[in-house]
Motif scaffolding. Structure first.
Motif, short mmCIF file in Angstrom:
data_model
loop_
_atom_site.label_atom_id
_atom_site.label_comp_id
_atom_site.label_asym_id
_atom_site.label_seq_id
_atom_site.Cartn_x
_atom_site.Cartn_y
_atom_site.Cartn_z
N GLN A 562 0.84 -1.20 0.00
CA GLN A 562 0.00 0.00 0.00
C GLN A 562 0.88 1.25 0.00
O GLN A 562 2.01 1.24 0.48
CB GLN A 562 -0.93 0.02 1.21
CG GLN A 562 -0.24 0.21 2.55
CD GLN A 562 -1.23 0.29 3.70
OE1 GLN A 562 -2.33 -0.25 3.64
NE2 GLN A 562 -0.84 0.96 4.78
N ARG A 563 0.31 2.32 -0.55
CA ARG A 563 1.04 3.59 -0.59
C ARG A 563 1.12 4.23 0.79
O ARG A 563 2.12 4.82 1.15
CB ARG A 563 0.34 4.56 -1.56
CG ARG A 563 0.63 4.27 -3.02
CD ARG A 563 0.22 5.46 -3.88
NE ARG A 563 0.68 5.32 -5.26
CZ ARG A 563 -0.08 5.00 -6.28
NH1 ARG A 563 -1.37 4.76 -6.08
NH2 ARG A 563 0.41 4.91 -7.50
N LYS A 564 0.05 4.12 1.57
CA LYS A 564 0.02 4.76 2.89
C LYS A 564 1.10 4.17 3.80
O LYS A 564 1.34 2.96 3.79
CB LYS A 564 -1.34 4.55 3.54
CG LYS A 564 -2.50 5.20 2.81
CD LYS A 564 -3.81 4.87 3.51
CE LYS A 564 -5.01 5.45 2.77
NZ LYS A 564 -6.30 5.06 3.41
N PRO A 565 1.72 5.02 4.62
CA PRO A 565 2.74 4.50 5.53
C PRO A 565 2.15 3.86 6.79
O PRO A 565 2.88 3.27 7.59
CB PRO A 565 3.56 5.75 5.89
CG PRO A 565 2.57 6.88 5.76
CD PRO A 565 1.66 6.50 4.63
N SER A 566 0.85 3.96 6.96
CA SER A 566 0.20 3.43 8.16
C SER A 566 0.20 1.91 8.16
O SER A 566 0.51 1.26 7.15
CB SER A 566 -1.23 3.95 8.25
OG SER A 566 -1.96 3.64 7.08
N LYS A 567 -0.17 1.32 9.28
CA LYS A 567 -0.21 -0.13 9.43
C LYS A 567 -1.13 -0.75 8.39
O LYS A 567 -2.25 -0.28 8.17
CB LYS A 567 -0.71 -0.48 10.84
CG LYS A 567 -0.80 -1.96 11.13
CD LYS A 567 -1.30 -2.19 12.55
CE LYS A 567 -1.43 -3.67 12.86
NZ LYS A 567 -1.93 -3.90 14.25
N VAL A 568 -0.68 -1.80 7.75
CA VAL A 568 -1.49 -2.47 6.74
C VAL A 568 -2.72 -3.09 7.42
O VAL A 568 -2.61 -3.79 8.42
CB VAL A 568 -0.67 -3.56 6.03
CG1 VAL A 568 -1.56 -4.35 5.07
CG2 VAL A 568 0.49 -2.94 5.28
N LYS A 570 -5.18 -1.25 8.70
CA LYS A 570 -5.67 -0.37 9.76
C LYS A 570 -7.14 -0.01 9.57
O LYS A 570 -7.88 0.17 10.54
CB LYS A 570 -4.83 0.91 9.80
CG LYS A 570 -5.21 1.87 10.92
CD LYS A 570 -4.33 3.11 10.91
CE LYS A 570 -4.73 4.07 12.04
NZ LYS A 570 -3.88 5.30 12.02
N ALA A 593 4.10 -1.37 3.63
CA ALA A 593 3.44 -0.06 3.58
C ALA A 593 4.43 1.02 3.13
O ALA A 593 5.65 0.82 3.15
CB ALA A 593 2.87 0.29 4.95
N GLY A 594 3.87 2.15 2.73
CA GLY A 594 4.70 3.31 2.39
C GLY A 594 5.49 3.18 1.11
O GLY A 594 6.61 3.68 1.00
#
Length: 675
Positions: A562-568, A570, A593-594
């Motif tokens: 995923q592009r978001k750096p947050s926990k996969v 979430k 992530a990220g």
């Protein structure tokens, strides 16, 4: 003769008779906390009118320290008695029976004043509990007994004393949470003293003609839980102390084994209840993942229990029992055990309802009433939003036509049902099919609709759903790149090494689909138990297999990004997200992530990390699956608006975020109720 002779047989309790073998189990809906007692009464009365034999309320606290949280409903004052009387009167007028659950949360209470046998903090709680002294224990007993007396004064037919799921009484039973060395700890005889004393003194206080259900944890699924012999010993003591019925509790809330989610096999724990049958002389109720009359009948016919508890199925369809009695089982709206609108709402402090039935807990607000001005209504899109609109509008007397370009109804549900662990979605689509037939909805499939085709209708509803978002990755048109749609509908050939782009709900579903090979463990109870490390508590304490979870080897090597750096993961459901993450972790799915997606070529997927696009990495994979989100398909709505024709846009066509079936069905139902 009835199709369900065991389920619909009466049960004689001596001083009273239950009309059938169906209990509506306790649920925390949040209704009692609204203080709108007419709303609470109508929720239960709606189910009572449909012939549920006995219902149990949500958990009611016996005192502030035992309540699940600040502001939770209690039964401690004359005013409480007066409020609850409105509920019991309404239920009795509807021909039903109702028991009040007395719930002391112990260390599970979200309060700094929580109490427990020992000062051991729960992993799912905010506060460490205070260890009770002898006087404190006596206060808890007295408060629980007083709560039961007030329940009787309020007109309840009985109480359920909550002794399972890791709550207060359960906490005294096991060394996992009870480290005491006085008369309330140490030996099992001492540890089980508290629940026995509570039941004994409750029976003395309420007299003989009053139902006392004891909810007994029959398989704890936490370290150092009870053995089967201890369960039997406690059950016999609880019977001797004066209980009328024993109900089955499965697992503690902190257990890392799913017990009620959709991936759990139907009736997965009925065998646990069956082990107690014949060892006590009072009726026994079994519970967990019983969601059709057929399943209930099989459980009872097989001698697993004397009654079945179904909680969330009564949210999905309050007429569950009456439809079964009338031979209309195919019209029972199914509980798909998704948790999205019930448990997720509860644990987020919202009023519970049901994804399948948005009227649940909103009976006084969302009314489906016959219209005196029938309209011709066109609905474009036969997914959950469109079908829910169609069914509700047809129930009200409107003339409804549904159009869809696909060859079958169901929309994205037809993709979801292909995922291992989501087999309940097959029944969901079947129910929609039964209802549109029953209500005379005209369905036109394989039909592409233009704005001009809708001129003759009084109302037009656009429920055209979504289209995949284009992630615009260089090289994404290559032969090694496929869409999640083609993967789930079986049209795409997928290699052994796979990168899944997107880690939302669809990314998790696709990854789950790709790591499975052969039959789903959801359809094979022994394999599911092996996968999650569940065993017979007669062989190993607490029902935990000593070797732990033993999942099958993954069918493919999957990496989810995923592009978001947050926990996969979430954004997944509060009560089910951990299950999805744990399941994929067991199947060795890598979650990253990220990332930035730099390009795709025949060697695989090229990625980098962070805003600076650092650490360029090649993932050598055979197939890349695009699950990069969705966009609303508004093309038909835009065409209608361009020609000056108003329309209603709902579901994914309105908001595409995460393919939210809960919102889509609620939106469609409420729209139809207002037309």
């Amino acid at each position: 003769m009835s199709d369900y002779p065991h389920m619909l047989a009466p049960l004689d309790l001596g001083f009273t008779t239950l009309k059938n073998r169906v209990l509506m189990g306790s649920m925390h809906t949040g209704l009692e906390e609204t203080k709108d007692w007419n709303r609470v009464a109508e929720f239960y009365a709606t189910r009572a009118r449909a012939d549920v034999a006995l219902m149990v309320t949500g958990g009611i606290g016996p005192n502030p320290e035992g309540s699940v949280m600040h502001g939770a409903s209690m039964m401690t004052t004359d005013e409480d008695v007066k409020n609850h009387t409105l509920v019991t009167n309404r239920v009795h007028e509807a021909g039903g029976k109702i028991a009040m659950q007395i719930l002391h949360a112990g260390r599970y209470a979200y309060s700094p004043d929580c109490v427990a046998p020992s000062a051991i903090k729960s992993p799912i709680s905010l506060f460490a509990p205070k260890e009770l002294d002898a006087a404190g224990i006596e206060k808890q007993i007295s408060d629980i007994v007083a709560c039961a007396e007030r329940a009787k004064d309020a007109g309840y037919d009985g109480v359920e004393i909550m002794g399972s799921e890791g709550y207060f009484l359960n906490q005294f039973l096991v060394t996992h949470t009870n480290k005491r060395t006085d008369e309330w700890g140490g030996s099992y005889e001492n540890r089980m003293r508290l629940p026995i004393e509570v039941v004994r003194r409750t029976r003395e206080a309420v007299g003989t003609d009053f139902i006392i259900i004891y909810r007994l944890s029959m398989i704890d699924l936490v370290p150092n839980g009870s053995t089967h012999d201890e369960v039997v010993q406690l059950a016999r003591a609880i019977e001797k102390a004066g209980a009328t019925i024993i109900n089955t509790g499965i697992g503690w809330h902190e257990a890392r084994i799913p017990t009620i989610a959709t991936s759990v096999p139907r009736a997965a724990f009925a065998w646990v209840t069956k082990k107690l049958m014949g060892k006590v002389g009072i009726p026994i109720i079994t519970s967990n993942r019983i969601n059709t009359p057929q399943v209930a009948e099989e459980i009872l016919a097989d001698g697993c229990a004397d009654m079945v508890s179904m909680a969330r199925p009564m949210l999905a369809d309050p007429e569950f029992v009456s439809k079964a009695m009338a031979g209309k089982s195919d019209q029972i709206a199914p509980c798909i055990a998704c948790n999205q609108a019930c448990l997720d709402h509860t644990f987020n402090g919202k009023i519970s309802t049901c994804l399948v039935n948005p009227r649940a807990c909103y009976e006084t607000e969302l009314k489906i009433e016959k219209t005196d001005r029938p309209k011709s209504i066109a609905i474009v899109g036969a997914g959950p939003a469109g079908l829910s609109t169609a069914i509700t509008a047809a129930e009200r007397g409107h003339n409804v036509t549904v159009f869809d370009r696909a060859s079958e109804i169901g929309g994205q549900l037809n993709l979801a049902k292909q995922v291992a662990g989501k087999e309940e979605f097959w029944g969901f689509v079947d129910w929609y099919r039964a209802m549109v037939t029953e209500l005379g909805v005209t369905v036109k499939l394989n039909t592409e609709v233009s704005a001009n085709d809708l001129d003759g209708f009084d109302e037009v509803v656009i429920a055209t759903g979504v289209v995949p978002r284009d992630p615009k990755i260089p090289g994404q048109n290559g032969g090694n790149v496929v869409s999640y749609i083609d993967v789930l509908n079986g049209k795409a050939k997928v290699g052994n090494r796979v990168a899944v782009i997107g880690a939302g709900g669809i990314g998790f579903d696709v990854s789950e689909h790709l790591v499975h090979d052969g039959d789903s463990t959801t359809l094979n109870l022994p394999e599911w138990m092996r996968e999650w490390g569940v065993t017979d508590p007669a062989e190993h304490r607490s029902g935990l297999a000593p070797e732990g979870p033993q999942p099958h080897a993954p069918a493919r090597q999957v990496t989810m990004l995923q592009r978001k750096p947050s926990k996969v993961g979430k954004g997944l459901g509060k009560t089910t997200g951990w299950i999805h993450r744990a399941s994929l972790t067991m199947k060795e799915v890598k979650m990253i992530a990220g990332v930035n997606y730099e390009k795709i070529d025949q060697t695989g997927l090229h990625i980098s990390f962070g805003e600076a696009r650092e650490n360029p990495t090649l993932l050598e994979v055979d197939t890349i699956v695009l699950c990069a989100g969705q966009l609303s398909d508004r093309s038909l709505a835009d065409a209608l608006e361009a020609k000056g024709r108003s329309c209603h846009v709902i579901g994914g066509a309105d908001v595409a975020a995460e393919l939210d079936a809960k919102r889509a069905i609620n939106q469609g139902t409420r729209l139809a109720a207002s037309l």
